[in-house]
Motif scaffolding. Sequence first.
Motif, PDB file in Angstrom:
ATOM      1  N   ALA A  36       0.814  -1.218   0.000  1.00  0.00           N
ATOM      2  CA  ALA A  36       0.000   0.000   0.000  1.00  0.00           C
ATOM      3  C   ALA A  36       0.847   1.268   0.000  1.00  0.00           C
ATOM      4  CB  ALA A  36      -0.923  -0.007   1.215  1.00  0.00           C
ATOM      5  N   PHE A  37       2.156   1.124  -0.142  1.00  0.00           N
ATOM      6  CA  PHE A  37       3.061   2.276  -0.131  1.00  0.00           C
ATOM      7  C   PHE A  37       4.088   2.118  -1.258  1.00  0.00           C
ATOM      8  CE2 PHE A  37       1.646   1.241   4.113  1.00  0.00           C
ATOM      9  CZ  PHE A  37       1.299   2.455   4.680  1.00  0.00           C
ATOM     10  N   ARG A  38       4.740   3.215  -1.589  1.00  0.00           N
ATOM     11  CA  ARG A  38       5.942   3.130  -2.421  1.00  0.00           C
ATOM     12  C   ARG A  38       7.074   3.835  -1.674  1.00  0.00           C
ATOM     13  NH1 ARG A  38       6.922   7.335  -7.351  1.00  0.00           N
ATOM     14  NH2 ARG A  38       6.012   9.213  -6.428  1.00  0.00           N
ATOM     15  N   ALA A  39       8.252   3.230  -1.724  1.00  0.00           N
ATOM     16  CA  ALA A  39       9.416   3.818  -1.081  1.00  0.00           C
ATOM     17  C   ALA A  39       9.846   5.051  -1.854  1.00  0.00           C
ATOM     18  CB  ALA A  39      10.547   2.801  -1.020  1.00  0.00           C
ATOM     19  N   LEU A  40      10.129   6.122  -1.115  1.00  0.00           N
ATOM     20  CA  LEU A  40      10.576   7.368  -1.740  1.00  0.00           C
ATOM     21  C   LEU A  40      12.085   7.555  -1.620  1.00  0.00           C
ATOM     22  CD1 LEU A  40       7.795   9.857  -0.553  1.00  0.00           C
ATOM     23  CD2 LEU A  40       8.151   9.038  -2.882  1.00  0.00           C
ATOM     24  N   ASP A  41      12.615   7.387  -0.401  1.00  0.00           N
ATOM     25  CA  ASP A  41      14.026   7.683  -0.193  1.00  0.00           C
ATOM     26  C   ASP A  41      14.367   7.348   1.253  1.00  0.00           C
ATOM     27  OD1 ASP A  41      16.568   8.531  -0.689  1.00  0.00           O
ATOM     28  OD2 ASP A  41      16.075  10.659  -0.914  1.00  0.00           O
ATOM     29  N   ILE A  42      15.605   7.579   1.617  1.00  0.00           N
ATOM     30  CA  ILE A  42      16.044   7.532   3.011  1.00  0.00           C
ATOM     31  C   ILE A  42      16.540   8.926   3.347  1.00  0.00           C
ATOM     32  CG2 ILE A  42      17.610   6.508   4.683  1.00  0.00           C
ATOM     33  CD1 ILE A  42      17.758   4.044   2.900  1.00  0.00           C
ATOM     34  N   VAL A  43      15.995   9.525   4.410  1.00  0.00           N
ATOM     35  CA  VAL A  43      16.334  10.908   4.724  1.00  0.00           C
ATOM     36  C   VAL A  43      16.832  11.016   6.154  1.00  0.00           C
ATOM     37  CG1 VAL A  43      14.612  11.781   3.087  1.00  0.00           C
ATOM     38  CG2 VAL A  43      14.002  11.512   5.500  1.00  0.00           C
ATOM     39  N   GLN A  44      17.557  12.079   6.392  1.00  0.00           N
ATOM     40  CA  GLN A  44      17.954  12.436   7.753  1.00  0.00           C
ATOM     41  C   GLN A  44      17.372  13.811   8.028  1.00  0.00           C
ATOM     42  OE1 GLN A  44      22.152  12.248   8.500  1.00  0.00           O
ATOM     43  NE2 GLN A  44      21.944  12.830  10.652  1.00  0.00           N
ATOM     44  N   VAL A  45      16.346  13.851   8.900  1.00  0.00           N
ATOM     45  CA  VAL A  45      15.640  15.101   9.141  1.00  0.00           C
ATOM     46  C   VAL A  45      16.392  15.929  10.162  1.00  0.00           C
ATOM     47  CG1 VAL A  45      13.409  14.063   8.589  1.00  0.00           C
ATOM     48  CG2 VAL A  45      14.205  14.103  10.956  1.00  0.00           C
ATOM     49  N   VAL A  46      16.084  17.219  10.193  1.00  0.00           N
ATOM     50  CA  VAL A  46      16.718  18.136  11.135  1.00  0.00           C
ATOM     51  C   VAL A  46      16.388  17.712  12.565  1.00  0.00           C
ATOM     52  CG1 VAL A  46      16.821  20.522  11.924  1.00  0.00           C
ATOM     53  CG2 VAL A  46      16.654  20.021   9.480  1.00  0.00           C
ATOM     54  N   GLY A  47      17.423  17.686  13.406  1.00  0.00           N
ATOM     55  CA  GLY A  47      17.211  17.362  14.813  1.00  0.00           C
ATOM     56  C   GLY A  47      17.206  15.883  15.107  1.00  0.00           C
ATOM     57  N   ARG A  48      17.512  15.037  14.103  1.00  0.00           N
ATOM     58  CA  ARG A  48      17.503  13.589  14.310  1.00  0.00           C
ATOM     59  C   ARG A  48      18.757  12.997  13.678  1.00  0.00           C
ATOM     60  NH1 ARG A  48      14.282   8.676  13.578  1.00  0.00           N
ATOM     61  NH2 ARG A  48      12.874   8.451  15.363  1.00  0.00           N
ATOM     62  N   SER A  49      19.477  12.211  14.455  1.00  0.00           N
ATOM     63  CA  SER A  49      20.721  11.648  13.942  1.00  0.00           C
ATOM     64  C   SER A  49      20.501  10.396  13.114  1.00  0.00           C
ATOM     65  CB  SER A  49      21.672  11.326  15.109  1.00  0.00           C
ATOM     66  OG  SER A  49      21.049  10.415  16.009  1.00  0.00           O
ATOM     67  N   GLU A  50      19.460   9.652  13.441  1.00  0.00           N
ATOM     68  CA  GLU A  50      19.196   8.407  12.733  1.00  0.00           C
ATOM     69  C   GLU A  50      18.424   8.686  11.443  1.00  0.00           C
ATOM     70  OE1 GLU A  50      20.129   5.273  13.346  1.00  0.00           O
ATOM     71  OE2 GLU A  50      21.354   6.053  15.003  1.00  0.00           O
ATOM     72  N   PRO A  51      18.862   8.095  10.316  1.00  0.00           N
ATOM     73  CA  PRO A  51      18.106   8.268   9.067  1.00  0.00           C
ATOM     74  C   PRO A  51      16.773   7.545   9.137  1.00  0.00           C
ATOM     75  CG  PRO A  51      19.894   6.710   8.742  1.00  0.00           C
ATOM     76  CD  PRO A  51      20.071   7.271  10.124  1.00  0.00           C
ATOM     77  N   VAL A  52      15.838   7.993   8.325  1.00  0.00           N
ATOM     78  CA  VAL A  52      14.486   7.433   8.301  1.00  0.00           C
ATOM     79  C   VAL A  52      14.131   7.076   6.865  1.00  0.00           C
ATOM     80  CG1 VAL A  52      12.053   7.836   8.794  1.00  0.00           C
ATOM     81  CG2 VAL A  52      13.802   8.844  10.264  1.00  0.00           C
ATOM     82  N   GLU A  53      13.676   5.868   6.652  1.00  0.00           N
ATOM     83  CA  GLU A  53      13.182   5.490   5.329  1.00  0.00           C
ATOM     84  C   GLU A  53      11.769   6.061   5.192  1.00  0.00           C
ATOM     85  OE1 GLU A  53      12.989   1.560   2.419  1.00  0.00           O
ATOM     86  OE2 GLU A  53      13.219   1.301   4.589  1.00  0.00           O
ATOM     87  N   VAL A  54      11.517   6.752   4.089  1.00  0.00           N
ATOM     88  CA  VAL A  54      10.216   7.404   3.919  1.00  0.00           C
ATOM     89  C   VAL A  54       9.470   6.787   2.743  1.00  0.00           C
ATOM     90  CG1 VAL A  54      10.904   9.571   4.995  1.00  0.00           C
ATOM     91  CG2 VAL A  54      11.296   9.259   2.551  1.00  0.00           C
ATOM     92  N   PHE A  55       8.112   6.797   2.895  1.00  0.00           N
ATOM     93  CA  PHE A  55       7.236   6.151   1.919  1.00  0.00           C
ATOM     94  C   PHE A  55       6.066   7.076   1.606  1.00  0.00           C
ATOM     95  CE2 PHE A  55       9.427   2.907   4.226  1.00  0.00           C
ATOM     96  CZ  PHE A  55       9.674   1.873   3.328  1.00  0.00           C
ATOM     97  N   GLU A  56       5.469   6.831   0.465  1.00  0.00           N
ATOM     98  CA  GLU A  56       4.257   7.553   0.076  1.00  0.00           C
ATOM     99  C   GLU A  56       3.077   6.586   0.108  1.00  0.00           C
ATOM    100  OE1 GLU A  56       2.476  10.334  -3.543  1.00  0.00           O
ATOM    101  OE2 GLU A  56       4.080   8.886  -3.972  1.00  0.00           O
ATOM    102  N   PRO A  57       2.032   6.855   0.925  1.00  0.00           N
ATOM    103  CA  PRO A  57       0.833   5.994   0.894  1.00  0.00           C
ATOM    104  C   PRO A  57       0.131   6.108  -0.455  1.00  0.00           C
ATOM    105  CG  PRO A  57       0.881   7.357   2.875  1.00  0.00           C
ATOM    106  CD  PRO A  57       1.919   7.899   1.948  1.00  0.00           C
ATOM    107  N   LEU A  58      -0.466   4.996  -0.888  1.00  0.00           N
ATOM    108  CA  LEU A  58      -1.120   4.932  -2.192  1.00  0.00           C
ATOM    109  C   LEU A  58      -2.628   4.799  -2.002  1.00  0.00           C
ATOM    110  CD1 LEU A  58       1.349   2.416  -3.854  1.00  0.00           C
ATOM    111  CD2 LEU A  58       1.329   4.904  -4.124  1.00  0.00           C
ATOM    112  N   SER A  59      -3.367   5.594  -2.756  1.00  0.00           N
ATOM    113  CA  SER A  59      -4.824   5.504  -2.701  1.00  0.00           C
ATOM    114  C   SER A  59      -5.290   4.248  -3.413  1.00  0.00           C
ATOM    115  CB  SER A  59      -5.451   6.735  -3.363  1.00  0.00           C
ATOM    116  OG  SER A  59      -5.154   6.737  -4.756  1.00  0.00           O
ATOM    117  N   ALA A  60      -6.549   3.881  -3.185  1.00  0.00           N
ATOM    118  CA  ALA A  60      -7.115   2.700  -3.846  1.00  0.00           C
ATOM    119  C   ALA A  60      -7.113   2.874  -5.359  1.00  0.00           C
ATOM    120  CB  ALA A  60      -8.543   2.456  -3.335  1.00  0.00           C
ATOM    121  N   THR A  61      -7.317   4.098  -5.813  1.00  0.00           N
ATOM    122  CA  THR A  61      -7.322   4.350  -7.260  1.00  0.00           C
ATOM    123  C   THR A  61      -5.949   4.079  -7.860  1.00  0.00           C
ATOM    124  OG1 THR A  61      -9.025   6.033  -6.964  1.00  0.00           O
ATOM    125  CG2 THR A  61      -7.783   6.085  -9.028  1.00  0.00           C
TER     126      THR A  61
END
Length: 712
Positions: free
Chosen positions: A616-641
Amino acid sequence: MRLPRRARLVLLGAVAPVVAALVTLAASSSLQGPSIDSLYWLRERVHGPRTGIDPSPVVVVGIDEETYRRPPFAGTPQALWGPRLGTVLGAMLDGGAAAIGLDIVHPTSVETLIPGFERDYLLTLRRGGKEGRLVLAKVQHQSDPLMPYRGYVIAAGLNNIRSVNLVEDPDGVLRRVPLTLAAAGPDGRPKAEPGMAVEVASRVLKAPLELGKDGSATLAGYRVPGGEGNRLLVNHATAPGAIPTYSLADLYACAEAGKADYFAGHFKGKAVMVGTVLDVEDRKLSSNRWVTKPEGTNLPERCALPVMSELYVAGRTRDSIPGVYIHAAAISNLIAHDALEEAGGPAAAALIMLLADLAALVTLATRPPVAAAGLALLLAGWSGVAVEAFQGGLVLPYLQAALAALLVFPLALGFRFAVLDRDQRHIRNAFKLYLPGSLIDDMIASGQSPSLGGEERDLSILFCDIAGFTKMSEGMEPEALVTVLNRYFTVMTDIIEAHGGFVDKYIGDAVLAVFGAPYAIDNHARAAVAAALAMRQAMADDPTLLATSSGRGSNRIGIATGPALIGNIGSPRRFNYTVMGDTVNLASRLEGANKYYNTALMVGGETVRHHGDPEAFRALDIVQVVGRSEPVEVFEPLSATRLADPEDLAQRTAYAAALDDWRAGRFEAAAAGFRALVASDGAALAMLHKVEKRIGLPAEPNWAGVTALTDK
């Protein structure tokens, strides 16, 4: 001193049923008759018509419309019918009838005008009286009874005369038959004399009615249930033809034809009641008035004459029955030991109180709509109990108890609204704008106001902000801007709450929502993602949301899942039920990260794992956000359509391949893959810019494709 709410609830639970029961008991006597009639109707619906014992120990010989129409009765005054009636009585006595009761009173006779005309009739009366198988009727009028003609009394014997009086209930319905009536004894003093029904049954059973000192009545070992005034409550058999009815005209023709076998086959050992069964004369309202059957159905075998046509209207029922059938039903009850017995005063009062208590429990334990449904189930159950008891011969206070339960409902609800729920409304109104409804329910249930404190729980946090807010609000009056924002917040809040979340706070043009608290839900990550997709769909469905003359705003949403601190946080004088922690900050950063990837929805890897459906998601990237040392894998939720669109699937597959090349350091291949998608995929365009900057640079050790975001 004010009682605690629980104590007041207990007090109401005790007082309301008592008040309802007392009101009902005051009206109990007037409700008892309709209650019995209702049980007849309910029993018929549940068990069908009551057949009584088979074969019936009682039969009726009817002076019916056919008798008036057929010769030799037709055109002859009824005063001249004595000899013909005597012929039928004699044939029934010869056939072995156990006892015959005449539910007719002839106070005069043509014998005084035509001596010898009724000689044979008088001899038949004498024979029946001497054998103890014939009972004549009298009717008590004022102080003196209406007696049969003196010659009939002498012929039958004074001891063979019994009263046929039937006493109506106050509503005019005959439900009971007196077991005994007051009559003058030999010494002139009143004595208890059996009524017609009891006397006929006594002759059949060859046992006298025994009266106990306690007022009880026993017949052939059967303790007869008797209510007020020692009256038997009749248990009518309601099946068509349950009490066989013979036409006097047919029996006269049968006797004239000498068919003694017919009389022996139909009357031997039977109790016989002879009476009028006309359409208009001597008809009574009885307790089975709502379940009567069409007349003339299921008649017994005829002897000499066919049933006269056009006597009965097919399917027609009436609420009244000839009085002779009430006597006949009472005789059947006495012989078969199946009269109705009414629950005694203390037992009836206890049942009324019990149902009132149960109604109070149902009313006070649940919300009014649920309480109403519970009360309906309670009354349905009580109806079932009352019907089954009635089927077994016991009359419970059906309507009285039901009325008590119904009275408890408004009494308890009124008290709750006026007293108990007043405190609840105060708490709810005080906190509904600041705390989630479920937490307010907890406070009301515990009777305590909120206090400082929190707990760490695994939650999903949704952070939603308006993109293009500055441009959208340019040149707008504050009042107009507030109107636009309020409408937008209302729509978004309704969607969040519909998916099991609650809005923690509004921060300027942003919304912070929590899923999984204060009450846990099955899958808070899935609920948060579904809410985010619905929020985006609401924006697409209604182009007027966030629309102004300066342009239209849009919303971006970030979702993070993980541990967070939630509870009443602040000072003792002012606090909020709120959430805080790294997961909250991450949700805010993911919302902001959408602008780097030209997306509107973004979630972290923990949300995807808690959600349980990676497709139900697609992977977008791995990011390191401001104020956080650990990277986070980010995804985009997909609609039923999008999930159902094969073209979108192909593009997602191509994006995933290019993303793999990016993470592996194959920048040329990644650039080619993303470049092919930029026309329709904003995230691919963002990735292409990053890839192109890496082409030609020396390889980095431990390259993992992590993108460091430089601002919030």
